[in-house]
Design a protein around this motif. Structure first.
Motif, PDB file in Angstrom:
ATOM      1  N   GLY A  62       1.038  18.922  -9.106  1.00 34.62           N
ATOM      2  CA  GLY A  62       2.409  18.553  -9.421  1.00 34.62           C
ATOM      3  C   GLY A  62       2.599  18.068 -10.846  1.00 34.62           C
ATOM      4  N   LEU A  63       1.529  18.012 -11.630  1.00 31.55           N
ATOM      5  CA  LEU A  63       1.640  17.524 -13.003  1.00 31.55           C
ATOM      6  C   LEU A  63       2.351  18.517 -13.926  1.00 31.55           C
ATOM      7  CD1 LEU A  63      -1.884  15.935 -13.402  1.00 31.55           C
ATOM      8  CD2 LEU A  63       0.294  14.747 -13.717  1.00 31.55           C
ATOM      9  N   VAL A  64       2.220  19.795 -13.622  1.00 29.04           N
ATOM     10  CA  VAL A  64       2.745  20.853 -14.496  1.00 29.04           C
ATOM     11  C   VAL A  64       3.591  21.795 -13.654  1.00 29.04           C
ATOM     12  CG1 VAL A  64       2.013  22.880 -15.829  1.00 29.04           C
ATOM     13  CG2 VAL A  64       0.833  20.716 -16.138  1.00 29.04           C
ATOM     14  N   GLU A  65       4.638  22.314 -14.268  1.00 27.30           N
ATOM     15  CA  GLU A  65       5.422  23.356 -13.626  1.00 27.30           C
ATOM     16  C   GLU A  65       5.455  24.578 -14.528  1.00 27.30           C
ATOM     17  OE1 GLU A  65       9.254  21.741 -12.858  1.00 27.30           O
ATOM     18  OE2 GLU A  65       9.826  21.667 -14.956  1.00 27.30           O
ATOM     19  N   GLU A  66       5.643  25.710 -13.905  1.00 22.78           N
ATOM     20  CA  GLU A  66       5.649  26.987 -14.603  1.00 22.78           C
ATOM     21  C   GLU A  66       7.072  27.520 -14.628  1.00 22.78           C
ATOM     22  OE1 GLU A  66       4.422  31.166 -12.877  1.00 22.78           O
ATOM     23  OE2 GLU A  66       2.659  29.919 -13.234  1.00 22.78           O
ATOM     24  N   GLY A  67       7.455  28.036 -15.772  1.00 23.60           N
ATOM     25  CA  GLY A  67       8.770  28.640 -15.892  1.00 23.60           C
ATOM     26  C   GLY A  67       8.708  29.819 -16.850  1.00 23.60           C
ATOM     27  N   HIS A  68       9.866  30.325 -17.204  1.00 28.72           N
ATOM     28  CA  HIS A  68       9.954  31.464 -18.124  1.00 28.72           C
ATOM     29  C   HIS A  68      10.931  31.119 -19.224  1.00 28.72           C
ATOM     30  CE1 HIS A  68       7.766  33.953 -15.278  1.00 28.72           C
ATOM     31  NE2 HIS A  68       8.536  33.441 -14.332  1.00 28.72           N
ATOM     32  N   GLU A 112       7.228  13.024 -12.818  1.00 27.25           N
ATOM     33  CA  GLU A 112       7.108  12.224 -11.593  1.00 27.25           C
ATOM     34  C   GLU A 112       5.679  11.822 -11.243  1.00 27.25           C
ATOM     35  OE1 GLU A 112      10.757  14.773 -11.465  1.00 27.25           O
ATOM     36  OE2 GLU A 112       8.621  15.229 -11.706  1.00 27.25           O
ATOM     37  N   PRO A 113       4.695  12.723 -11.280  1.00 23.57           N
ATOM     38  CA  PRO A 113       3.338  12.294 -10.911  1.00 23.57           C
ATOM     39  C   PRO A 113       2.785  11.195 -11.829  1.00 23.57           C
ATOM     40  CG  PRO A 113       3.486  14.672 -10.842  1.00 23.57           C
ATOM     41  CD  PRO A 113       4.757  14.175 -11.476  1.00 23.57           C
ATOM     42  N   MET A 114       3.064  11.293 -13.107  1.00 24.92           N
ATOM     43  CA  MET A 114       2.576  10.255 -14.029  1.00 24.92           C
ATOM     44  C   MET A 114       3.318   8.943 -13.800  1.00 24.92           C
ATOM     45  SD  MET A 114       0.051  11.304 -15.645  1.00 24.92           S
ATOM     46  CE  MET A 114      -0.564  11.647 -17.252  1.00 24.92           C
ATOM     47  N   ALA A 115       4.604   9.000 -13.501  1.00 24.86           N
ATOM     48  CA  ALA A 115       5.365   7.780 -13.208  1.00 24.86           C
ATOM     49  C   ALA A 115       4.828   7.120 -11.942  1.00 24.86           C
ATOM     50  CB  ALA A 115       6.849   8.101 -13.068  1.00 24.86           C
ATOM     51  N   ASP A 116       4.505   7.930 -10.922  1.00 24.73           N
ATOM     52  CA  ASP A 116       3.937   7.379  -9.686  1.00 24.73           C
ATOM     53  C   ASP A 116       2.579   6.737  -9.956  1.00 24.73           C
ATOM     54  OD1 ASP A 116       6.176   8.304  -8.354  1.00 24.73           O
ATOM     55  OD2 ASP A 116       5.158  10.080  -7.540  1.00 24.73           O
ATOM     56  N   LEU A 117       1.756   7.400 -10.766  1.00 27.17           N
ATOM     57  CA  LEU A 117       0.446   6.853 -11.114  1.00 27.17           C
ATOM     58  C   LEU A 117       0.597   5.551 -11.897  1.00 27.17           C
ATOM     59  CD1 LEU A 117      -2.639   7.040 -11.212  1.00 27.17           C
ATOM     60  CD2 LEU A 117      -2.391   8.523 -13.222  1.00 27.17           C
ATOM     61  N   LYS A 118       1.525   5.532 -12.820  1.00 21.90           N
ATOM     62  CA  LYS A 118       1.775   4.317 -13.611  1.00 21.90           C
ATOM     63  C   LYS A 118       2.213   3.166 -12.702  1.00 21.90           C
ATOM     64  CE  LYS A 118       4.458   2.496 -17.384  1.00 21.90           C
ATOM     65  NZ  LYS A 118       5.828   2.384 -17.801  1.00 21.90           N
ATOM     66  N   ASP A 119       3.112   3.444 -11.757  1.00 23.74           N
ATOM     67  CA  ASP A 119       3.554   2.407 -10.814  1.00 23.74           C
ATOM     68  C   ASP A 119       2.376   1.874 -10.006  1.00 23.74           C
ATOM     69  OD1 ASP A 119       6.137   2.783 -11.705  1.00 23.74           O
ATOM     70  OD2 ASP A 119       6.759   3.978  -9.959  1.00 23.74           O
ATOM     71  N   TRP A 120       1.520   2.774  -9.541  1.00 22.55           N
ATOM     72  CA  TRP A 120       0.358   2.365  -8.746  1.00 22.55           C
ATOM     73  C   TRP A 120      -0.583   1.499  -9.592  1.00 22.55           C
ATOM     74  CZ3 TRP A 120      -4.895   3.533  -9.224  1.00 22.55           C
ATOM     75  CH2 TRP A 120      -5.684   3.133  -8.142  1.00 22.55           C
ATOM     76  N   ARG A 175       0.850  -1.184   0.000  1.00 26.58           N
ATOM     77  CA  ARG A 175       0.000   0.000   0.000  1.00 26.58           C
ATOM     78  C   ARG A 175       0.883   1.231   0.000  1.00 26.58           C
ATOM     79  NH1 ARG A 175      -5.509  -0.632   2.145  1.00 26.58           N
ATOM     80  NH2 ARG A 175      -5.273   1.601   2.316  1.00 26.58           N
ATOM     81  N   PRO A 176       0.530   2.233  -0.797  1.00 28.77           N
ATOM     82  CA  PRO A 176       1.330   3.453  -0.769  1.00 28.77           C
ATOM     83  C   PRO A 176       1.201   4.124   0.589  1.00 28.77           C
ATOM     84  CG  PRO A 176      -0.623   3.746  -2.155  1.00 28.77           C
ATOM     85  CD  PRO A 176      -0.587   2.303  -1.721  1.00 28.77           C
ATOM     86  N   ASP A 177       2.287   4.793   1.023  1.00 30.59           N
ATOM     87  CA  ASP A 177       2.200   5.514   2.284  1.00 30.59           C
ATOM     88  C   ASP A 177       1.253   6.702   2.108  1.00 30.59           C
ATOM     89  OD1 ASP A 177       3.571   7.639   1.068  1.00 30.59           O
ATOM     90  OD2 ASP A 177       5.500   6.999   1.842  1.00 30.59           O
ATOM     91  N   GLY A 178       0.994   7.399   3.199  1.00 27.09           N
ATOM     92  CA  GLY A 178       0.025   8.498   3.160  1.00 27.09           C
ATOM     93  C   GLY A 178       0.370   9.571   2.153  1.00 27.09           C
ATOM     94  N   ALA A 179       1.642   9.937   2.080  1.00 34.76           N
ATOM     95  CA  ALA A 179       2.050  10.987   1.143  1.00 34.76           C
ATOM     96  C   ALA A 179       1.896  10.524  -0.298  1.00 34.76           C
ATOM     97  CB  ALA A 179       3.491  11.411   1.419  1.00 34.76           C
ATOM     98  N   ALA A 180       2.296   9.284  -0.570  1.00 37.28           N
ATOM     99  CA  ALA A 180       2.172   8.761  -1.936  1.00 37.28           C
ATOM    100  C   ALA A 180       0.711   8.629  -2.321  1.00 37.28           C
ATOM    101  CB  ALA A 180       2.886   7.420  -2.058  1.00 37.28           C
ATOM    102  N   SER A 181      -0.109   8.165  -1.400  1.00 33.70           N
ATOM    103  CA  SER A 181      -1.534   8.025  -1.667  1.00 33.70           C
ATOM    104  C   SER A 181      -2.170   9.386  -1.952  1.00 33.70           C
ATOM    105  CB  SER A 181      -2.219   7.352  -0.476  1.00 33.70           C
ATOM    106  OG  SER A 181      -3.583   7.176  -0.737  1.00 33.70           O
ATOM    107  N   ALA A 182      -1.804  10.393  -1.175  1.00 33.72           N
ATOM    108  CA  ALA A 182      -2.333  11.739  -1.387  1.00 33.72           C
ATOM    109  C   ALA A 182      -1.885  12.294  -2.736  1.00 33.72           C
ATOM    110  CB  ALA A 182      -1.890  12.664  -0.258  1.00 33.72           C
ATOM    111  N   ALA A 183      -0.655  12.013  -3.130  1.00 27.75           N
ATOM    112  CA  ALA A 183      -0.150  12.490  -4.423  1.00 27.75           C
ATOM    113  C   ALA A 183      -0.914  11.836  -5.576  1.00 27.75           C
ATOM    114  CB  ALA A 183       1.344  12.210  -4.540  1.00 27.75           C
TER     115      ALA A 183
END
Length: 117
Positions: free
Chosen positions: A63-69, A84-92, A3-11
């Motif tokens: 966390g899916l998108v970041e903003e830059g210039h 990272e968020p998509m990789a975590d979702l794929k792993d889950w 089971r993912p930990d609380g932080a991973a589950s929330a992400a």
């Protein structure tokens, strides 16, 4: 299945919540092709700038998108995907699929043992 930990589950929850909206999914599809400014995203999706801004804020908070210039104009915000968020979702999803496959195989073996015909 671990089971993912609380932080991973929330992400994962934040990722799925962000992707629940079709405009945000379309934004992610467009950003897969490369970084884009908010105005270009709004035009491509057919949203007003304020609506696009709300969707981009949700995608940033998930966390899916970041903003830059870009290097030329610090006023122009460029949005890009974070992997990272998509990789975590794929792993889950892979772990979940593995668990269900094991459960179905165990059920099949049980039924075949119970019914020799």
């Amino acid at each position: 299945m671990a089971r993912p930990d609380g932080a991973a589950s929330a992400a994962i929850d934040r990722t799925l919540t962000a992707l629940a909206d079709p405009h945000r999914r379309r934004t992610v599809e467009i950003l897969r092709q490369g970084p884009r400014p908010a105005g270009e995203l709004a035009r491509a999706i057919g949203l007003s700038p304020p609506a696009m801004s709300r969707h981009l804020r949700t995608l940033r908070q998930s966390g899916l998108v970041e903003e830059g210039h870009d290097g030329f104009d610090a006023r122009l915000r460029i949005y890009r995907l974070r992997p990272e968020p998509m990789a975590d979702l794929k792993d889950w999803l892979e772990e979940t699929e593995r668990m269900w496959s094991e459960q179905l195989l165990a059920f099949k073996e049980h039924v075949e043992r119970e019914d020799p015909a």
